[in-house]
Structures are given as C-alpha cells and as structure tokens.
Design a protein around this motif. Structure first.
Motif, PDB file in Angstrom:
ATOM      1  N   LYS A 110      72.795  25.131 103.988  1.00  0.00           N
ATOM      2  CA  LYS A 110      73.513  23.958 104.043  1.00  0.00           C
ATOM      3  C   LYS A 110      75.090  23.622 103.294  1.00  0.00           C
ATOM      4  O   LYS A 110      76.023  22.921 103.295  1.00  0.00           O
ATOM      5  CB  LYS A 110      72.932  23.097 104.406  1.00  0.00           C
ATOM      6  N   ASN A 111      74.410  24.199 102.086  1.00  0.00           N
ATOM      7  CA  ASN A 111      75.040  24.412 100.578  1.00  0.00           C
ATOM      8  C   ASN A 111      75.255  25.284 100.309  1.00  0.00           C
ATOM      9  O   ASN A 111      75.692  26.566 100.493  1.00  0.00           O
ATOM     10  CB  ASN A 111      74.371  23.068  99.530  1.00  0.00           C
ATOM     11  N   ILE A 112      76.834  25.617  99.533  1.00  0.00           N
ATOM     12  CA  ILE A 112      76.828  26.944  98.446  1.00  0.00           C
ATOM     13  C   ILE A 112      76.370  26.662  97.041  1.00  0.00           C
ATOM     14  O   ILE A 112      76.362  25.717  96.089  1.00  0.00           O
ATOM     15  CB  ILE A 112      78.145  26.162  98.195  1.00  0.00           C
ATOM     16  N   THR A 113      76.024  27.869  96.511  1.00  0.00           N
ATOM     17  CA  THR A 113      75.166  28.154  95.531  1.00  0.00           C
ATOM     18  C   THR A 113      75.332  29.430  94.821  1.00  0.00           C
ATOM     19  O   THR A 113      74.922  30.778  96.020  1.00  0.00           O
ATOM     20  CB  THR A 113      73.164  28.306  95.529  1.00  0.00           C
ATOM     21  N   PHE A 114      75.731  29.553  94.037  1.00  0.00           N
ATOM     22  CA  PHE A 114      76.460  30.969  93.497  1.00  0.00           C
ATOM     23  C   PHE A 114      76.509  30.908  91.538  1.00  0.00           C
ATOM     24  O   PHE A 114      76.600  30.468  91.591  1.00  0.00           O
ATOM     25  CB  PHE A 114      77.211  30.908  94.391  1.00  0.00           C
TER      26      PHE A 114
ATOM     27  N   VAL B  71      77.157  20.665 100.550  1.00  0.00           N
ATOM     28  CA  VAL B  71      78.113  20.987 101.249  1.00  0.00           C
ATOM     29  C   VAL B  71      78.218  20.014 102.270  1.00  0.00           C
ATOM     30  O   VAL B  71      78.139  19.177 102.937  1.00  0.00           O
ATOM     31  CB  VAL B  71      79.146  22.308 101.793  1.00  0.00           C
ATOM     32  N   ASN B  72      77.046  20.418 103.802  1.00  0.00           N
ATOM     33  CA  ASN B  72      76.711  19.984 104.602  1.00  0.00           C
ATOM     34  C   ASN B  72      75.312  19.644 104.997  1.00  0.00           C
ATOM     35  O   ASN B  72      74.326  18.921 106.279  1.00  0.00           O
ATOM     36  CB  ASN B  72      76.438  20.940 106.170  1.00  0.00           C
TER      37      ASN B  72
ATOM     38  N   LEU C 109      84.569  29.331 104.556  1.00  0.00           N
ATOM     39  CA  LEU C 109      85.648  28.533 103.793  1.00  0.00           C
ATOM     40  C   LEU C 109      85.414  28.265 102.697  1.00  0.00           C
ATOM     41  O   LEU C 109      86.622  28.645 101.852  1.00  0.00           O
ATOM     42  CB  LEU C 109      86.712  27.757 104.936  1.00  0.00           C
ATOM     43  N   VAL C 110      84.676  27.354 102.892  1.00  0.00           N
ATOM     44  CA  VAL C 110      83.899  26.182 101.435  1.00  0.00           C
ATOM     45  C   VAL C 110      84.389  27.196 100.622  1.00  0.00           C
ATOM     46  O   VAL C 110      84.728  27.269  99.509  1.00  0.00           O
ATOM     47  CB  VAL C 110      82.789  25.684 101.362  1.00  0.00           C
ATOM     48  N   PHE C 111      83.562  28.244 100.685  1.00  0.00           N
ATOM     49  CA  PHE C 111      83.674  29.112  98.838  1.00  0.00           C
ATOM     50  C   PHE C 111      84.493  29.392  98.866  1.00  0.00           C
ATOM     51  O   PHE C 111      85.119  30.398  97.470  1.00  0.00           O
ATOM     52  CB  PHE C 111      82.049  30.648  99.859  1.00  0.00           C
ATOM     53  N   ASP C 112      85.455  30.470  99.542  1.00  0.00           N
ATOM     54  CA  ASP C 112      86.565  31.010  99.364  1.00  0.00           C
ATOM     55  C   ASP C 112      87.322  30.352  98.973  1.00  0.00           C
ATOM     56  O   ASP C 112      88.207  30.753  97.521  1.00  0.00           O
ATOM     57  CB  ASP C 112      87.354  31.333 100.675  1.00  0.00           C
ATOM     58  N   LYS C 113      88.251  28.952  98.774  1.00  0.00           N
ATOM     59  CA  LYS C 113      88.694  28.272  98.452  1.00  0.00           C
ATOM     60  C   LYS C 113      87.521  27.818  96.892  1.00  0.00           C
ATOM     61  O   LYS C 113      88.864  27.716  95.967  1.00  0.00           O
ATOM     62  CB  LYS C 113      89.079  26.864  98.851  1.00  0.00           C
ATOM     63  N   LEU C 114      86.484  27.912  96.713  1.00  0.00           N
ATOM     64  CA  LEU C 114      86.242  27.352  95.929  1.00  0.00           C
ATOM     65  C   LEU C 114      86.334  28.481  94.749  1.00  0.00           C
ATOM     66  O   LEU C 114      86.536  28.044  93.204  1.00  0.00           O
ATOM     67  CB  LEU C 114      84.474  27.023  95.496  1.00  0.00           C
TER      68      LEU C 114
END
Length: 245
Positions: free
Chosen positions: A56-60, A137-138, A163-168
């Motif tokens: 659901k989310n971005i974690t990195f 994110v979602n 797309l969200v990860f690439d932009k971030l």
C-alpha cells in the motif's frame, strides 16, 4: 545525477537495518537503495515503530556519502530530504504540506510520512548516511492512529506505487545534490518556511511539564527554538520536547 542501485525486496524487517548491516561489513556503495512494499519492522525516531500495510505504501532507504559536509552542517541532510518530500507531495497536489520538526511530514495536520536519518561518524568525520523514508500512499485504514493519513485519503484517489516511487527518488536526488553546493546553507532557510505551527502559540510538554510557547525557527544544529510568554527563547534537541496539538 546520482546513480542509484535499486534493490527491491518482497518483504523485509527494516530497510534501514538492512543497509546498516551492509555498511558494517563494508558492503555499501553511494546510491544503494533498498525498497520494499512490505516492511514488517519499520522504525521511526527514538525507536518508535512505523506501521505500514503491505503493498500500500512506499518504504525505502538510501545510503549516501556526503564528503563535503562539516560536523555543524549535518542537519542540512534532514533539511534536504524533508524538503524533497514536501515538493514531491506538492507535485501530486497533496494539500497543506508541512514539516513537523524535525522530520514528520504532515498534510492538513495529519501525518502522511516520516524520515529516519542515521549518520555514521568517526573521528568527527561523516563516513556514511542512511536515509529512511516512509510515505503513506494508498493505505486508507489506520487503527488507533487518529493523526495518520495517506496520499489516497487526502486526494480521494489511488496512486500507482511505481510512478510514485520514481518521482520521489528523482525529487530526492535533486535536493541531495544541493548539499554539494557551496550555498547549501540556504536549505535551512527553506526548511524554516514549512515548519508546522511556526509562529503560533502551542502547548508543549517537556519532562512532564506542559507550557505554552511559540516556534520561531530552528538553528543550524537542528535545535528547535521556542519563545515563551516572557519573550525568552529556549533551544530543544530532538526527543527532548513534545508538541501537543
């Protein structure tokens, strides 16, 4: 432009811990990125847990070497990362984005993301930095977390995580490059503009004592500057004070 080496894992306890283990065995390169859609043991500041629903989310986390920074400039890393997230969220029309000192990201008073930066210092020299980022994110349900939100909740739509990860990552790279600029101190001034509740009278809690104060800014070492009713200004380190809002 930094050449990122992206390693995507199906599931992991903590992306920061993964990179930290690699660093301790001298297996980290500048630009290494660990990305997962299922972080099971995420950490925030002061060992707080970071809960994230799978897929659901971005974690990195990113490993970086900042060879030009002096010891009194380390807080600029925090400034560049949080500013990158602010600009990234504004790109997706997330409303009223602010930085709750030192590194929580809010949208309309709700926490939407956070940053955990771990510096490795030896002999006063910065040997490496791990930048951990989590963005809701979602995810649409936050049980027992009334102050949490997500990009999806704030915009009433679902986002493509790739797309969200690439932009971030692209926006993060743009702001991290500013740390190599001789005029890098302007990042602190930009950071000040987005501080949550700056210039407003708020309640704070320190050592079980509640008091009213007004945030007037942050100094170059990252300490929060609070003015009391007597116009006295005090400095506060991360973890030493809590805002009640």
């Amino acid at each position: 432009m930094t050449k990122f080496n992206i390693i995507k894992l199906d599931a992991i306890g903590s992306t920061n811990d993964y990179l930290k283990n690699k660093f301790h065995i001298s297996d980290c390169n500048d630009g290494d990125v660990i990305w997962t859609l299922n972080q099971t043991e995420g950490r925030g500041q002061r060992s707080n847990n970071w809960f994230s629903d799978p897929q659901k989310n971005i974690t990195f986390s990113v490993f970086k070497r900042f060879l030009v920074l002096k010891s009194d400039q380390f807080f600029l890393i925090n400034c560049s990362v949080t500013l990158a997230i602010v600009k990234f969220l504004e790109h997706f029309n997330i409303p009223d984005v602010k930085i709750k000192w030192p590194n929580d990201i809010l949208s309309a008073n709700k926490k939407i993301g956070g940053v955990l930066i771990e510096n490795f210092i030896k002999g006063g020299s910065l040997k490496g930095t791990i930048i951990g980022i989590g963005i809701n994110v979602n995810q649409t349900s936050f049980i027992n977390l009334p102050s949490a939100s997500s990009m999806s909740l704030q915009c009433d739509k679902e986002f493509d995580l790739n797309l969200v990860f690439d932009k971030l990552l692209c926006t993060l790279n743009f702001f991290l490059k500013k740390l190599n600029n001789p005029n890098r101190n302007h990042l602190l001034n930009s950071f000040q503009k987005f501080i949550f509740k700056k210039g407003e009278w708020c309640q704070f809690k320190k050592n079980s004592i509640v008091f009213y104060g007004k945030i007037i800014g942050v100094n170059s070492n990252g300490k929060l500057l609070i003015q009391n009713k007597s116009c006295e200004v005090t400095q506060h380190s991360n973890g030493s004070i809590e805002m009640i809002y």
